[in-house]
Design an enzyme around this catalytic site. Structure first.
Site, PDB file in Angstrom:
ATOM      1  CB  THR A  45      -0.914   0.031   1.245  1.00  0.00           C
ATOM      2  OG1 THR A  45      -0.128   0.381   2.397  1.00  0.00           O
ATOM      3  CG2 THR A  45      -1.583  -1.315   1.488  1.00  0.00           C
ATOM      4  CB  CYS A  46       0.102   4.858   0.146  1.00  0.00           C
ATOM      5  SG  CYS A  46      -0.858   5.078  -1.359  1.00  0.00           S
ATOM      6  CB  ALA A  78     -11.347   8.463 -10.272  1.00  0.00           C
TER       7      ALA A  78
END
EC number: 1.2.1.70
Length: 453
Positions: free
Chosen positions: A50-51, A191
């Site tokens: 993940t980030c 998005a």
């Protein structure tokens, strides 16, 4: 052979954004397959990227240390030197690894304490491991248990009561810069889930309009429609930056998408009115050099920590309650892991009992002669096997209880020696090689893999 659980990782606590960028693996990493099928040859593997973290969960036999192989494969996938990864790495094994994973799933190890996004990301990582066939018995059970624990924590505590996330922290920081958000316009570049959360918080904060740019225009339209915004073609978003005051970027692109020279032109068109940029992508979307421009405020994920800290106070008390829940569930999972060690002994014990029952049955049938009807033979066999099962019920129940204790392996060893289970098995008659009934599947009393809540 006894198996061990290992977890290796880096996160926002141990590594800055530059290091996390260098060792990020993307949403569908191939590292798990490489670890199982490549030189490392671990038994099971799952990769969470993940980030804010990359974690590698592996299962391997006790006595083997897969750390060096995992680091080499991980760094190799990123084209980096393992020596650059090692200083930022944390490593857990056994129940410490289980405890860490349960904390991660429950949001206790997140940048924003209690945020729920990580659970969805862990579920996606698990689905990928299953599809890639790198998740086996232990990772399957461990992940499902982690999902269950996270649900318990969220329902039994107030740790997720308020809407706190990276996106929420980003909007809170924008409110600090601008004060009143009414009349401000914002653009989301990307998005995905993070952008969706940001849109929700922006709308709640009072912004007048939200523009959404995404490489897939249909997705931009969908998100914009849900939040009464406008979609922008990705190729055109830079030329529209002058229209907005706030830009939140989270594309996941492998390169910068907003350059310093573009922002200089935008500022001129805006007559140098202040602009606020939040870069929540890893690798970063926005050129760090724009921070040197007048009237531009740029923050990345690491900069959000101060805002996040202010939202933690009400959750820290609940986190202590969550730790109690997790501690109990780690203990129960440990009991299940120990039951895997005792299962072969129980199966061998049932096998020996069934074999002896059939041997004695054959002696009886030979004495009775060939005229014994087949129906009677079948009834006698059922009775013999039933007696064997009932005789072994208490020893097996005792063994299952004792095997969960601190020195449970002693009871397993004693049982194997007492019943001579390690002797060479030689068929003694025509029925000796017949597979005995699987009592473990037909009776809850012999469910050696039980790890109920």
């Amino acid at each position: 052979m006894e198996q061990q659980i290992y977890l290796f990782g880096l996160n926002h606590k141990t590594a800055g954004v530059e290091v996390r960028e260098a060792f990020a693996l993307g949403e569908r990493p191939k590292l798990g397959e490489l670890l199982v099928d490549g030189e490392a040859r671990v038994r099971e593997a799952l990769v969470l990227s993940t980030c804010n973290r990359v974690e590698v969960l592996v299962v391997d036999p006790v006595g083997r240390d897969p750390k060096a192989a995992v680091l080499a494969a991980w760094a190799g996938q990123c084209g980096q030197d393992p020596a650059l990864l090692a200083p930022h790495l944390y490593a857990h094994q056994g129940m410490a690894a289980v405890d860490h994973l349960f904390c991660v799933a429950s949001g206790l190890d997140s940048l924003v304490l209690g945020e729920p996004q990580i659970l969805g990301q862990l579920k996606a990582a698990y689905r990928h491991a299953v599809a890639s066939r790198t998740a086996g018995v232990i990772i399957n059970r461990l992940c499902h248990k982690a999902f269950s624990v996270a649900k318990k924590v969220r329902t039994a505590t107030g740790i997720g009561a308020s809407a706190v996330s990276i996106s929420y922290a980003a909007v809170e920081l924008a409110k600090r810069i601008f004060g009143e958000m009414a009349g401000k316009k914002a653009m989301l570049v990307g998005a995905g889930e993070m952008a969706e959360l940001a849109a929700m918080h922006l709308l709640t904060s009072g912004v007048s309009e939200i523009l959404v740019a995404n490489r897939t225009y249909a997705r931009a339209e969908e998100l914009a429609g849900r939040f009464k915004g406008r979609a922008v073609a990705f190729e055109e978003f830079v030329s529209r930056l002058h229209e907005v005051d706030i830009v939140i970027s989270s594309t996941g692109a492998p390169h910068v998408v907003i350059r310093a020279k573009d922002v200089r032109a935008v500022l001129k068109a805006r007559r140098h009115k202040p602009m606020f940029f939040i870069d929540i992508a890893v690798p970063r979307d926005i050129d760090p050099d724009i921070n040197s421009l007048d009237n531009v405020y740029l923050y990345d994920i690491d900069d959000l920590q101060e805002v996040v800290e202010e939202n933690l106070a009400q959750r820290r008390e609940e986190a202590a309650r969550a730790r109690d829940i997790i501690g109990l569930q780690v203990e129960r999972f440990g009991e299940w892991v120990k039951s895997l060690d005792v299962k072969p002994t129980i199966v061998d014990l049932l096998d020996v009992g069934a074999s002896l029952a059939r041997q004695e049955l054959q002696k009886t049938l030979r004495r009775l002669g060939p005229e014994v009807p087949e129906e009677t033979r079948a009834a006698l066999e059922t009775m013999a096997l039933s007696i064997s099962r009932k005789m072994l019920h208490e020893p097996i129940a005792f063994l299952k209880r004792r095997a969960k204790e601190e020195h449970g392996e002693r009871f397993v060893d004693l049982t194997r020696r007492m019943y001579n289970l390690d002797r060479e098995k030689v068929p003694t008659d025509a029925h000796a090689d017949r597979k005995p009934p699987n009592f473990a599947e037909t009776s809850d009393d012999f469910d050696v893999t039980d790890a109920s809540e």
